[in-house]
Write an enzyme that holds these catalytic residues in place. Structure first.
Site: not given
Length: 177
Positions: A32, A60-61
């Protein structure tokens, strides 16, 4: 500046190591990031936008990565773009999605280009490898939401918009909608 991009790529690859996409194919998540960075490069993003493309999901991840880390390692300009692209995970998912639409219009040109690349990659991914447990209706709803986010973004290069719209059209054909 190419060193900035290489450092961002290496940092993101390490931070996302072992993560996979939600699709049935369970592709490495870094695919991605490669897609988003490639999109930003194709559509004229500068070094700061390219670095942010690699880093856009790290805060965020990825456990242990903070906005301060991004600023310390990559500088204030990259950190500012990453901050524009980072959802507040303390909020409910529905609220985060709503806020992406609300905040889209105020994105800087760099953040808007990365966001457009992110949504293009995600729409393609949902169509190519449906996330585990997602119905066709949920996939279609995701594409509708991605369109709403992109529609609210400030003007982006025409070719970037065309690429996104082609991904949406291909997804809709895949879903039969």
């Amino acid at each position: 500046m190419p060193d900035l991009i290489a450092r961002a790529e290496a940092f993101a690859r390490q931070a996302h190591a072992g993560q996979t996409r939600k699709g049935a194919a369970s592709e490495p998540y870094v695919i991605h990031l490669e897609e988003v960075a490639g999109f930003v490069r194709r559509h004229g993003g500068d070094e700061i936008a390219l670095a942010a493309a690699w880093l856009h999901d790290t805060v965020e991840d990825c456990d242990g990565v903070t906005a301060r880390d991004i600023a310390r390692v990559f500088g204030a300009a990259v950190a500012a773009v990453v901050a524009e692209l980072t959802d507040d995970k303390a909020l409910a998912k529905a609220e985060r999605k709503r806020l992406q639409i609300v905040h889209a219009a105020s994105k800087s040109p760099r953040a808007a280009l990365v966001k457009l690349g992110d949504k293009t990659s995600n729409v393609r991914s949902v169509a190519a490898s449906r996330p585990v447990g997602w119905s066709l209706d949920r996939c279609c709803a995701y594409v509708d939401w991605a369109e709403a986010v992109v529609a609210a973004l400030p003007e982006a290069p025409e070719a970037a918009q065309v690429e996104f719209l082609a991904a949406v059209a291909a997804a809709r054909r895949t879903f039969g909608s």
